[in-house]
Write an enzyme that holds these catalytic residues in place. Structure first.
Site, PDB file in Angstrom:
ATOM      1  CE  LYS A 239      -4.154   1.735   0.587  1.00 32.58           C
ATOM      2  NZ  LYS A 239      -3.874   2.641  -0.531  1.00 32.58           N
TER       3      LYS A 239
ATOM      4  CE  LYS B 146       3.667   6.496   6.791  1.00 31.47           C
ATOM      5  NZ  LYS B 146       3.381   7.392   5.654  1.00 31.47           N
TER       6      LYS B 146
ATOM      7  CE  LYS C 288       4.469   7.754  -1.262  1.00 26.27           C
ATOM      8  NZ  LYS C 288       3.699   8.002  -0.035  1.00 26.27           N
TER       9      LYS C 288
ATOM     10  CB  THR D 163      -2.842  12.759   5.955  1.00 27.81           C
ATOM     11  OG1 THR D 163      -3.088  11.694   5.029  1.00 27.81           O
ATOM     12  CG2 THR D 163      -1.376  12.817   6.296  1.00 27.81           C
TER      13      THR D 163
ATOM     14  CG  ASN E 275      -4.928  16.145   1.681  1.00 32.25           C
ATOM     15  OD1 ASN E 275      -4.676  15.771   2.827  1.00 32.25           O
ATOM     16  ND2 ASN E 275      -6.011  15.762   1.048  1.00 32.25           N
TER      17      ASN E 275
ATOM     18  CB  SER F 160      -5.800   4.250   2.534  1.00 34.83           C
ATOM     19  OG  SER F 160      -5.690   5.395   1.729  1.00 34.83           O
TER      20      SER F 160
HETATM   21  P1  NAD Z   1      -0.066  18.170  -1.598  1.00 33.87           P
HETATM   22  O1  NAD Z   1       0.373  18.051  -3.008  1.00 33.87           O
HETATM   23  O2  NAD Z   1      -1.518  18.258  -1.298  1.00 33.87           O
HETATM   24  O3  NAD Z   1       0.626  19.441  -0.902  1.00 33.87           O
HETATM   25  C1  NAD Z   1       2.010  19.645  -0.896  1.00 33.87           C
HETATM   26  C2  NAD Z   1       2.228  21.076  -0.426  1.00 33.87           C
HETATM   27  O4  NAD Z   1       3.628  21.266  -0.207  1.00 33.87           O
HETATM   28  C3  NAD Z   1       1.794  22.138  -1.441  1.00 33.87           C
HETATM   29  O5  NAD Z   1       1.157  23.200  -0.758  1.00 33.87           O
HETATM   30  C4  NAD Z   1       3.111  22.616  -2.040  1.00 33.87           C
HETATM   31  O6  NAD Z   1       3.041  23.950  -2.501  1.00 33.87           O
HETATM   32  C5  NAD Z   1       4.013  22.493  -0.831  1.00 33.87           C
HETATM   33  N1  NAD Z   1       5.422  22.392  -1.173  1.00 33.87           N
HETATM   34  C6  NAD Z   1       5.991  21.672  -2.175  1.00 33.87           C
HETATM   35  N2  NAD Z   1       7.332  21.864  -2.144  1.00 33.87           N
HETATM   36  C7  NAD Z   1       7.578  22.704  -1.109  1.00 33.87           C
HETATM   37  C8  NAD Z   1       8.749  23.276  -0.573  1.00 33.87           C
HETATM   38  N3  NAD Z   1       9.934  23.003  -1.090  1.00 33.87           N
HETATM   39  N4  NAD Z   1       8.629  24.085   0.513  1.00 33.87           N
HETATM   40  C9  NAD Z   1       7.411  24.336   1.041  1.00 33.87           C
HETATM   41  N5  NAD Z   1       6.286  23.847   0.582  1.00 33.87           N
HETATM   42  C10 NAD Z   1       6.357  23.038  -0.490  1.00 33.87           C
HETATM   43  O7  NAD Z   1       0.618  16.940  -0.839  1.00 33.87           O
HETATM   44  P2  NAD Z   1       0.173  16.240   0.507  1.00 33.87           P
HETATM   45  O8  NAD Z   1      -0.653  15.081   0.151  1.00 33.87           O
HETATM   46  O9  NAD Z   1      -0.327  17.256   1.489  1.00 33.87           O
HETATM   47  O10 NAD Z   1       1.583  15.651   0.998  1.00 33.87           O
HETATM   48  C11 NAD Z   1       2.481  16.423   1.798  1.00 33.87           C
HETATM   49  C12 NAD Z   1       3.388  15.471   2.563  1.00 33.87           C
HETATM   50  O11 NAD Z   1       2.568  14.604   3.350  1.00 33.87           O
HETATM   51  C13 NAD Z   1       4.242  14.560   1.675  1.00 33.87           C
HETATM   52  O12 NAD Z   1       5.468  14.323   2.318  1.00 33.87           O
HETATM   53  C14 NAD Z   1       3.438  13.274   1.630  1.00 33.87           C
HETATM   54  O13 NAD Z   1       4.234  12.133   1.343  1.00 33.87           O
HETATM   55  C15 NAD Z   1       2.909  13.260   3.060  1.00 33.87           C
HETATM   56  N6  NAD Z   1       1.738  12.393   3.231  1.00 33.87           N
HETATM   57  C16 NAD Z   1       0.583  12.632   2.554  1.00 33.87           C
HETATM   58  C17 NAD Z   1      -0.492  11.770   2.736  1.00 33.87           C
HETATM   59  C18 NAD Z   1      -1.813  11.987   2.060  1.00 33.87           C
HETATM   60  O14 NAD Z   1      -2.763  11.243   2.359  1.00 33.87           O
HETATM   61  N7  NAD Z   1      -1.973  12.978   1.182  1.00 33.87           N
HETATM   62  C19 NAD Z   1      -0.380  10.680   3.598  1.00 33.87           C
HETATM   63  C20 NAD Z   1       0.808  10.480   4.278  1.00 33.87           C
HETATM   64  C21 NAD Z   1       1.873  11.338   4.080  1.00 33.87           C
END
Ligand code: NAD
Length: 451
Positions: free
Chosen positions: A91, A115, A127, A211, A242, A379
């Site tokens: 996953k 995790k 991934k 998340t 997000n 999920s």
């Molecule tokens: P997303 O695409 O919704 O948002 C990413 C955000 O980070 C955006 O606002 C973008 O502008 C910003 N960003 C990108 N590069 C940047 C930088 N260099 N400095 C500052 N901001 C920056 O992505 P997300 O789903 O919110 O994921 C964010 C983190 O959370 C990632 O590491 C992801 O692996 C982790 N994560 C997400 C989920 C999920 O369900 N979406 C679950 C577990 C972990």
């Protein structure tokens, strides 16, 4: 018990099909492996467990031809790593980002393996990703790219083998396209093939914010352990996507003061604290134009002081939440980090050597494998609902999420206090013991040494 061997780790051992050279120097994955080795030595598990986890099961690298709107064809590179499936089908999310490479995908897949074991769900880790700047594509190009990804991965993915989900720059709409492509090829209905999809296609209530909600529940548990009032806690959030938006929103609602926010364009600061909903609405305003992504930024909130991402990380706040990308706190900037608590909503935001410095300084770090596990938990709930054909209410989802996160937090916290381990060390110990138990019970692994 066998010792952890010192050979260089293997990258992508069983490549089912690969179209290019596998880079050997991706620092993120090497760092993830060396952290695994160090934490594995403390966990008291057989060296065979660590050796197994230093060797990802399979990596598929594929060339993705996409017809562009101007009639030309562009070729993108897509990856999917099924890291380890000892606990169940693998996953993990799919990321669309210019920096995606095989090393990053393998590091993220290893962390997914840990995790899922930390929170005790019957999944292994995976991934995927595509090396692309998705904001440079039109909506139709993005859809064709997503479908090309699923076509390339279709024999690698499935409800019983490997289940994708959203990650950076992928979302419910993109998951819907993936599901549709899979169902078109397989000629049937397979809602459990992806999670994080739109509710109309079988998605779960509560997945979008899961998340952020999981991270919020961890922060609340931490606050209660320290008997502090929410109103006294000033927070900086790096990454207003997000995960970052949802954790900030829930924290503000509970009385915390969010004094800094940022995205890839830069950051904003307000000592009085932000109304998260208004900042989010400002940022979203251009979404209608582009359909999938917004071009807005927190920086468009004109009335606030502008700061850089580096300045945000260095703020004198009570709680720092990196919620964007990996490797944002490194040896280069760790000296400037002042927050006493860091909650890793992003995956891998702190390198292992920067973490050692922070630990010496007494910084408390809630690790990614717990702090952002709310996403994979819901999920899992979505996959269960799809397979049962019986959707849950939002209240059922949130109650079960809370129970799982609070139990996982408590188990980690107890080891942190009673065994004087860091929270990450405690989380890895719990995960590695679960993986070891599953390996032993599988029984037919003649090469595996029991303790
Ligand atoms: P997303 O695409 O919704 O948002 C990413 C955000 O980070 C955006 O606002 C973008 O502008 C910003 N960003 C990108 N590069 C940047 C930088 N260099 N400095 C500052 N901001 C920056 O992505 P997300 O789903 O919110 O994921 C964010 C983190 O959370 C990632 O590491 C992801 O692996 C982790 N994560 C997400 C989920 C999920 O369900 N979406 C679950 C577990 C972990």
């Amino acid at each position: 018990m066998s010792d952890i061997n010192d050979d260089p780790p293997g990258f992508a051992l069983s490549c089912i099909h690969t179209t290019g050279e596998l880079p050997m120097s991706e620092q993120t994955y090497l760092d993830a492996l060396s952290r695994l080795k160090a934490l594995g030595a403390h966990a008291g598990v057989s060296g065979d467990v660590i050796d197994l986890l230093r060797h990802p099961h399979a990596l598929l690298t594929a060339s993705l031809p996409v017809r562009m709107d101007d009639g030309s064809t562009r070729y993108f590179t897509g990856y999917r790593c099924r890291y380890n499936d000892i606990l169940g089908p693998t996953k993990g999310g799919v990321r669309f980002h210019p920096n995606v490479n095989s090393g990053e995908v393998q590091a993220l897949a290893l962390w997914m393996t840990i995790k899922c074991a930390v929170v005790g769900i019957p999944f292994g880790g995976a991934k995927g990703g595509v090396t692309v700047d998705p904001k440079s594509l039109s909506r139709m190009e993005l859809e064709r790219l997503t479908r090309a990804y699923m076509r390339a991965m279709v024999d690698f993915i499935g409800p019983d083998t490997d289940i994708p989900a959203p990650d950076v720059y992928t979302n419910a709409r993109i998951m819907g396209w993936m599901q549709d492509e899979y169902e078109t090829i397989r000629r049937g209905k397979w809602p459990a093939v992806v999670t994080g999809k739109p509710i109309a296609l079988g998605g779960s209530e509560g997945r979008e914010e899961a998340t952020g909600r999981g991270a919020f529940l961890c922060i609340e548990a931490l606050r209660r352990q320290h008997q502090r009032e929410a109103k006294d806690i000033r927070v900086a959030v790096q990454g207003f996507g997000n995960a970052g938006y949802n954790v900030a929103r829930l924290l503000q609602h509970a009385g915390y003061r969010i004094v800094a926010l940022s995205d890839s364009h830069g950051g904003i600061y307000s000592e009085a604290g932000f109304d998260i909903h208004s900042v989010w609405q400002d940022k979203q305003q251009s979404r209608e134009l582009h359909g999938v992504y917004c071009d807005g930024s927190v920086c468009h909130s004109v009335e606030h002081e502008k700061i850089t991402n580096e300045q945000l990380l260095a703020l004198d706040v009570d709680l720092l939440i990196p919620a964007a990308m990996e490797n944002v706190i490194t040896d280069n900037n760790v000296i400037s980090i002042r927050a006493p608590w860091i909650v890793e909503v992003a995956n891998g935001p702190i390198t292992s050597s920067a973490e050692a410095t922070l630990e010496r300084r007494g910084t408390l770090i809630v690790p990614d494998v717990l702090a952002n596990a709310g996403g994979v938990l819901v999920s899992y709930f979505e996959w269960v609902q799809n397979r049962a054909g019986y959707p849950w209410t939002l209240e059922q989802v949130n109650t079960r999420l809370q129970e799982r996160i609070e139990n996982a937090f408590q188990a980690i916290w107890d080891r942190h206090i009673h065994e004087e381990r860091s929270l990450r060390n405690a989380a890895y110990t719990i995960a590695l013991l679960r993986i070891e138990e599953a390996l032993v019970i599988h029984g037919s692994k003649g090469y595996f040494q029991e303790k």
